[in-house]
Scaffold this motif. Structure first.
Motif, PDB file in Angstrom:
ATOM      1  N   THR A  84      -6.324 -23.544  19.917  1.00  0.00           N
ATOM      2  CA  THR A  84      -5.691 -22.815  18.797  1.00  0.00           C
ATOM      3  C   THR A  84      -4.866 -21.591  19.320  1.00  0.00           C
ATOM      4  N   LEU A  85      -5.436 -21.208  20.296  1.00  0.00           N
ATOM      5  CA  LEU A  85      -4.590 -19.911  20.860  1.00  0.00           C
ATOM      6  C   LEU A  85      -3.289 -20.035  21.618  1.00  0.00           C
ATOM      7  N   ALA A  86      -3.255 -21.421  21.928  1.00  0.00           N
ATOM      8  CA  ALA A  86      -2.230 -21.937  22.719  1.00  0.00           C
ATOM      9  C   ALA A  86      -0.927 -22.441  21.539  1.00  0.00           C
ATOM     10  N   SER A  87      -1.678 -22.471  20.319  1.00  0.00           N
ATOM     11  CA  SER A  87      -0.577 -22.895  19.407  1.00  0.00           C
ATOM     12  C   SER A  87      -0.048 -21.830  18.460  1.00  0.00           C
ATOM     13  N   ASP A  88       0.492 -22.061  17.499  1.00  0.00           N
ATOM     14  CA  ASP A  88       1.029 -20.783  16.640  1.00  0.00           C
ATOM     15  C   ASP A  88       0.259 -20.350  15.498  1.00  0.00           C
ATOM     16  N   ARG A  89      -0.956 -20.767  15.352  1.00  0.00           N
ATOM     17  CA  ARG A  89      -1.878 -20.396  14.449  1.00  0.00           C
ATOM     18  C   ARG A  89      -2.992 -19.559  14.755  1.00  0.00           C
ATOM     19  N   LYS A 142       5.711 -14.020  11.928  1.00  0.00           N
ATOM     20  CA  LYS A 142       5.708 -13.532  13.216  1.00  0.00           C
ATOM     21  C   LYS A 142       6.666 -12.236  13.446  1.00  0.00           C
ATOM     22  N   TYR A 143       6.753 -11.479  12.223  1.00  0.00           N
ATOM     23  CA  TYR A 143       7.274 -10.239  12.716  1.00  0.00           C
ATOM     24  C   TYR A 143       6.871  -9.163  11.675  1.00  0.00           C
ATOM     25  N   ILE A 144       7.197  -7.815  11.786  1.00  0.00           N
ATOM     26  CA  ILE A 144       7.088  -7.048  10.734  1.00  0.00           C
ATOM     27  C   ILE A 144       8.230  -6.156  10.326  1.00  0.00           C
ATOM     28  N   PHE A 160       1.758 -14.177  21.471  1.00  0.00           N
ATOM     29  CA  PHE A 160       0.980 -13.459  20.403  1.00  0.00           C
ATOM     30  C   PHE A 160       0.155 -14.291  19.805  1.00  0.00           C
ATOM     31  N   SER A 161      -1.127 -13.932  19.461  1.00  0.00           N
ATOM     32  CA  SER A 161      -1.974 -14.501  18.546  1.00  0.00           C
ATOM     33  C   SER A 161      -2.856 -13.604  17.899  1.00  0.00           C
ATOM     34  N   VAL A 162      -3.578 -13.840  16.977  1.00  0.00           N
ATOM     35  CA  VAL A 162      -4.807 -13.138  16.427  1.00  0.00           C
ATOM     36  C   VAL A 162      -5.996 -13.942  16.360  1.00  0.00           C
ATOM     37  N   ILE A 163      -7.191 -13.250  16.857  1.00  0.00           N
ATOM     38  CA  ILE A 163      -8.597 -13.862  16.702  1.00  0.00           C
ATOM     39  C   ILE A 163      -8.975 -12.955  15.735  1.00  0.00           C
ATOM     40  N   ALA A 209      -3.900 -19.167   0.965  1.00  0.00           N
ATOM     41  CA  ALA A 209      -2.456 -18.973   1.790  1.00  0.00           C
ATOM     42  C   ALA A 209      -3.065 -18.356   3.373  1.00  0.00           C
ATOM     43  N   LEU A 210      -4.134 -17.624   3.140  1.00  0.00           N
ATOM     44  CA  LEU A 210      -4.235 -16.832   4.574  1.00  0.00           C
ATOM     45  C   LEU A 210      -5.252 -18.016   5.375  1.00  0.00           C
ATOM     46  N   LYS A 211      -6.067 -18.717   4.632  1.00  0.00           N
ATOM     47  CA  LYS A 211      -6.840 -20.079   5.134  1.00  0.00           C
ATOM     48  C   LYS A 211      -6.060 -20.906   5.707  1.00  0.00           C
ATOM     49  N   ARG A 212      -4.770 -21.396   5.535  1.00  0.00           N
ATOM     50  CA  ARG A 212      -3.870 -21.984   5.943  1.00  0.00           C
ATOM     51  C   ARG A 212      -3.216 -21.638   7.192  1.00  0.00           C
ATOM     52  N   ARG A 213      -3.351 -20.327   7.461  1.00  0.00           N
ATOM     53  CA  ARG A 213      -2.620 -19.988   8.717  1.00  0.00           C
ATOM     54  C   ARG A 213      -3.616 -19.657   9.888  1.00  0.00           C
ATOM     55  N   PHE A 214      -4.942 -19.880   9.463  1.00  0.00           N
ATOM     56  CA  PHE A 214      -6.123 -19.725  10.627  1.00  0.00           C
ATOM     57  C   PHE A 214      -6.372 -21.294  10.804  1.00  0.00           C
TER      58      PHE A 214
END
Length: 370
Positions: A73-78, A177-179, A196-199, A215-220
């Motif tokens: 997962t961390l090697a992906s964009d999720r 992927k930006y702020i 960059f990734s989020v755990i 919406a947030l669930k789909r991104r994890f």
């Protein structure tokens, strides 16, 4: 770094991580310091088949497939969401993964009811803003923004304890992927760098506190950490953490295997009782997790070292168990008293060993708290 109360994993295992980097010839995603195979090996420990010149200690005890799915997962964009009951090692696994991948596990946002969008994005140095106006220099980046700028791992603990505003801020970060920094006229977008990734971690018992939006669930990617039910595995976890405690406090005190068995069995008994309970009033408030089991043993060890005979006893273990698990009065004390009389007393007569002393210690502790 022996002067640190608790060193993060990248410092604690720095020498081991350095060595793994020198022998790692596998492909590495983005700017990862170790290949996925070496990350897994760092977390789960080495085996003879790995053919390494030295042993790598096991640091997290659980199913290999869980660790592999987390790494993929961390090697992906999720983003990666570790979800499970309290005490299942979610935060420890997140820390180990971040330490192995980018050598920085400290870019952490702690989710609470008081966590705001600023904790996820950025805030301002008020004195610098007054003196020089708003600029990139007067901006205080959040740990997540810092992780974006450096292409590393950002962590969010107890995500479901955060409000919807905080969760919404995380959606845009994970998807775009930006702020954006609208207060600035120029240089007003912070882009995430490769790597960059989020755990995030979430307590399954917090369901209903601040549920995640679809919406947030789909991104994890969700990775569920099960409760350890295998007695051997749980014993390994407790023993591993206990040895760490003894080294940290420089305590020379043996934990007899018989007492470890008593602790494991007592928690197994109490869990079985909780499962059979008809209502919450008949259950201990404690989650009876492996982490709480470690806490009971830690309390007993420290008490025995400082106030006992510098030897762990069944009496001290029972006293610690009652003191740690009796959180409601009189409900929890009544449940523990019922357990001592209904389970421990017959067992002490049938099996002997450490159980009679354990029974006495538990009774004394309940009498003191009653």
């Amino acid at each position: 770094m022996s002067d640190l109360l608790r060193a993060p994993a990248e410092i604690k295992y720095a020498e081991e991580l350095d060595w793994l980097e020198t022998v790692d010839d596998g492909p590495k995603p983005f700017s990862w310091r170790l290949s996925p195979k070496m990350v897994r090996l760092f977390v789960l420990g080495s085996e003879r088949a790995d053919g390494l010149d030295r042993d790598v200690s096991q640091k997290w005890f659980g199913d290999r497939s869980i660790v592999e799915r987390a790494i993929v997962t961390l090697a992906s964009d999720r983003g990666l969401l570790l979800i499970g009951d309290p005490g299942t090692g979610k935060s420890w696994l997140a820390e180990l993964l971040a330490a192995a991948i980018c050598r920085n596990s400290t870019q952490v946002v702690q989710g609470t009811a008081g966590t705001t969008e600023d904790h996820i994005k950025y805030s301002w140095n008020v004195s610098m803003v007054i003196a020089k106006g708003q600029s990139r220099e007067s901006m205080i980046p959040s740990p997540i923004m810092t992780a974006m700028e450096t292409g590393t791992i950002g962590r969010v603990e107890e995500l479901t304890r955060s409000t919807s505003d905080v969760q919404d801020a995380l959606i845009s970060i994970l998807s775009e992927k930006y702020i954006s920094v609208p207060e600035l006229d120029s240089d007003n977008i912070v882009f995430a760098q490769p790597g960059f990734s989020v755990i995030a971690t979430a307590n399954s018992r917090d369901r209903g506190v601040n549920d995640l939006s679809s919406a947030l669930k789909r991104r994890f990617n969700f990775v569920r950490i099960p409760v350890v039910t295998n007695k051997k595995s749980e014993a390994e976890i407790v023993r591993f953490r206990t040895e760490e405690l003894l080294r940290r406090h420089q305590i020379e005190l043996d934990v007899p295997p018989t007492l470890l068995d008593v602790l494991l069995q007592s928690f197994a008994d109490l869990r079985a009782s909780a499962s059979a309970a008809a209502s919450d009033d008949e259950k201990l408030e404690s989650a009876l997790s492996t982490a709480e089991q470690i806490g009971v043993l830690e309390d007993a060890i420290l008490h025995s070292n400082f106030f006992g005979e510098r030897a762990l006893t069944a009496h001290a273990l029972a006293s610690s168990l009652v003191g740690s698990l009796a959180r409601r009065e009189p409900e929890d004390l009544a449940i523990l008293n019922k357990y001592l009389h209904g389970v421990v007393e017959p067992r002490s007569k049938e099996e002997g060993g450490s159980w009679p002393e354990f029974l006495e210690g538990g009774r004394d502790a309940i009498a003191t708290l009653s």
